[in-house]
Design a protein around this motif. Sequence first.
Motif, short mmCIF file in Angstrom:
data_model
loop_
_atom_site.label_atom_id
_atom_site.label_comp_id
_atom_site.label_asym_id
_atom_site.label_seq_id
_atom_site.Cartn_x
_atom_site.Cartn_y
_atom_site.Cartn_z
N GLN A 24 5.69 0.28 -2.51
CA GLN A 24 5.68 0.75 -1.13
C GLN A 24 6.21 -0.32 -0.18
OE1 GLN A 24 1.62 1.91 -0.54
NE2 GLN A 24 1.94 4.00 -1.33
N ASN A 27 10.00 -0.51 -0.61
CA ASN A 27 10.65 0.63 0.04
C ASN A 27 10.63 0.48 1.56
OD1 ASN A 27 11.42 1.93 -2.29
ND2 ASN A 27 9.52 3.09 -2.44
N ARG A 31 13.89 0.34 3.92
CA ARG A 31 14.03 1.23 5.07
C ARG A 31 14.31 0.45 6.34
NH1 ARG A 31 9.11 3.44 5.16
NH2 ARG A 31 9.12 3.94 2.97
#
Length: 110
Positions: A24, A27, A31
């Motif tokens: 997470q 990611n 992003r």
Amino acid sequence: KIPQKTFILEEQAMTGTFTQEDAQAYNQILRHQHEIRQRARRKCRRFYTGQVLYTEDLGKIYRRRKLWKMMELKRQGVKVDVRAIRRLMRQVEEPTAFTMPLQEITRKLH
């Protein structure tokens, strides 16, 4: 700081100690980097290397066209900024633009 975090997370992925929280976080970093690049693409000025974007001759041609377009509008009765016309007349060295009839202005425009 972001490259260091990315490097650490990539090392963990290669060694097999990559958890769900790490995934997470990785990611989220990706992003964030993507958003930064998108913002930079939208906001930053692009450099055009090796291309001729503007020359004085092209500028004079554009200003001459704008002058005749504005004079055509003026002759058609549309309100046009007279100071802008006078400035363009001076820039393109056309001192007789106000004395020309519409037919001659149209001929110069096209």
